[in-house]
Motif scaffolding. Structure first.
Motif, PDB file in Angstrom:
ATOM      1  N   VAL A   6      39.170  42.351  35.130  1.00  0.00           N
ATOM      2  CA  VAL A   6      38.020  42.231  34.235  1.00  0.00           C
ATOM      3  C   VAL A   6      38.504  42.461  32.802  1.00  0.00           C
ATOM      4  O   VAL A   6      39.281  43.385  32.531  1.00  0.00           O
ATOM      5  CB  VAL A   6      36.923  43.258  34.591  1.00  0.00           C
ATOM      6  CG1 VAL A   6      35.719  43.097  33.665  1.00  0.00           C
ATOM      7  CG2 VAL A   6      36.501  43.125  36.045  1.00  0.00           C
ATOM      8  N   ASP A  11      30.894  43.917  31.277  1.00  0.00           N
ATOM      9  CA  ASP A  11      30.689  43.303  32.592  1.00  0.00           C
ATOM     10  C   ASP A  11      29.834  44.239  33.443  1.00  0.00           C
ATOM     11  O   ASP A  11      30.169  45.414  33.628  1.00  0.00           O
ATOM     12  CB  ASP A  11      32.045  43.077  33.269  1.00  0.00           C
ATOM     13  CG  ASP A  11      31.938  42.224  34.532  1.00  0.00           C
ATOM     14  OD1 ASP A  11      31.088  42.542  35.391  1.00  0.00           O
ATOM     15  OD2 ASP A  11      32.711  41.257  34.661  1.00  0.00           O
ATOM     16  N   ARG A  13      29.506  44.680  36.454  1.00  0.00           N
ATOM     17  CA  ARG A  13      30.164  45.262  37.627  1.00  0.00           C
ATOM     18  C   ARG A  13      30.844  46.589  37.298  1.00  0.00           C
ATOM     19  O   ARG A  13      31.160  47.374  38.206  1.00  0.00           O
ATOM     20  CB  ARG A  13      31.191  44.273  38.191  1.00  0.00           C
ATOM     21  CG  ARG A  13      30.579  43.018  38.802  1.00  0.00           C
ATOM     22  CD  ARG A  13      31.646  42.011  39.191  1.00  0.00           C
ATOM     23  NE  ARG A  13      32.369  41.496  38.019  1.00  0.00           N
ATOM     24  CZ  ARG A  13      33.330  40.583  38.078  1.00  0.00           C
ATOM     25  NH1 ARG A  13      33.704  40.093  39.263  1.00  0.00           N
ATOM     26  NH2 ARG A  13      33.920  40.162  36.968  1.00  0.00           N
ATOM     27  N   SER A  56      33.699  52.184  44.103  1.00  0.00           N
ATOM     28  CA  SER A  56      34.657  51.266  43.483  1.00  0.00           C
ATOM     29  C   SER A  56      35.776  52.076  42.856  1.00  0.00           C
ATOM     30  O   SER A  56      35.669  53.300  42.674  1.00  0.00           O
ATOM     31  CB  SER A  56      33.981  50.393  42.418  1.00  0.00           C
ATOM     32  OG  SER A  56      33.512  51.188  41.341  1.00  0.00           O
ATOM     33  N   TYR A  79      38.796  47.334  40.462  1.00  0.00           N
ATOM     34  CA  TYR A  79      38.761  46.647  39.183  1.00  0.00           C
ATOM     35  C   TYR A  79      39.998  47.045  38.377  1.00  0.00           C
ATOM     36  O   TYR A  79      40.322  48.229  38.248  1.00  0.00           O
ATOM     37  CB  TYR A  79      37.493  47.014  38.405  1.00  0.00           C
ATOM     38  CG  TYR A  79      36.218  46.635  39.111  1.00  0.00           C
ATOM     39  CD1 TYR A  79      35.858  45.297  39.278  1.00  0.00           C
ATOM     40  CD2 TYR A  79      35.372  47.611  39.633  1.00  0.00           C
ATOM     41  CE1 TYR A  79      34.693  44.945  39.942  1.00  0.00           C
ATOM     42  CE2 TYR A  79      34.199  47.266  40.291  1.00  0.00           C
ATOM     43  CZ  TYR A  79      33.869  45.929  40.448  1.00  0.00           C
ATOM     44  OH  TYR A  79      32.725  45.582  41.105  1.00  0.00           O
TER      45      TYR A  79
END
Length: 272
Positions: A6, A11, A13, A56, A79
């Motif tokens: 990313v 973003d 997310r 995450s 990420y």
């Protein structure tokens, strides 16, 4: 393993990782979504080992492979971002290069926490997350069985507390009192001798107070808020008032984290 690179800090997310230094925002966000943050590879591994479920992982490019063994086989996304993206996202330089968001678990009931505990630390309204994390680290490392927090005490799972504790908040059983006013009565009814740590007049040396107890006696160490110390209500409900003797050098007491470390040692190691 799902690896997602990313470049945009906006973003959606990455919303879990927004503005980690904004305490008010983080309190709202983490309460709403039932999450907490772990920072640094070692602390993240300890959260996973303690059984917390990851939402995450966020790693910078230079640390992109640091958690491959942890992430592999799981469903939580990984990420990967550049250093500048990370800084703009979280609000500071991410020197450790690793963050993870985890799902919180419901706190156990007070009876469950006390059931197997012989020694506990009881924190009244400590509001500094660093101090709470440091006390958890001392208590866990020195062998105290559990911690009990007053309703207004700082969150042990706030990022700073987690980081300073080096993950001890994951392994030391703890819960919160529902009732500040009468909560100590519950501990007394469970058979705990409540030692209020205070430099005030009339307090006994902690080691002397501990030596007067039997080997099977249960003990709760009461620690008060930064600066003001324990409230008059909690001092009144204590079994004894105790202090750490100081050298005569115009220092009447230690800060709460240093005092807690010494007192936890005495609580667990002192002969009785």
């Amino acid at each position: 393993m799902s690896v997602i690179r990313v470049t945009d800090p906006a973003d959606p997310r990455l919303a879990d990782y927004t503005s980690l230094r904004d305490v008010n925002l983080r309190r709202h966000l983490e309460a709403e979504y039932g999450l907490f943050m772990a920072e640094g590879e070692k602390v993240i591994r300890r959260a996973v080992s303690a059984g917390f479920e990851p939402r995450s992982f966020l790693l910078t490019e230079r640390r992109a492979e640091a958690l491959d063994d942890v992430v592999a086989g799981g469903t939580a996304p990984l990420y990967v971002v550049g250093e500048d993206t990370a800084r703009r996202l979280v609000g500071f330089d991410l020197h450790r290069g690793a963050l993870a968001a985890f799902h919180r678990r419901p706190l156990p009931g007070l009876d469950d926490v006390l059931a197997k505990a012989r020694t506990v630390v009881v924190l009244e309204d400590l509001v500094d997350h660093t101090n709470v994390g440091a006390i958890f680290r001392s208590a866990a490392g020195l062998g105290v069985d559990a911690a009990v927090l007053a309703p207004r005490c700082a969150d042990p799972l706030y990022r700073r507390s987690v980081k300073v504790s080096m993950g001890a908040v994951f392994t030391l059983p703890y819960t919160r009192l529902d009732d500040w006013h009468g909560g100590l009565d519950t501990l007394r009814e469970a058979g705990f001798h409540l030692m209020a740590l205070t430099p005030g007049e009339g307090s006994l040396p902690l080691r002397d107070a501990m030596s007067a107890l039997g080997p099977s006696d249960r003990v709760g160490l009461l620690l008060g808020t930064e600066g003001d110390g324990l409230s008059s209500r909690w001092l009144e409900r204590a079994t004894a008032r105790v202090h750490i003797p100081m050298a005569d050098r115009d220092v009447d007491s230690l800060n709460v984290t240093a005092a807690a470390a010494i007192a936890c040692y005495e609580l667990v190691r002192a002969p009785r």
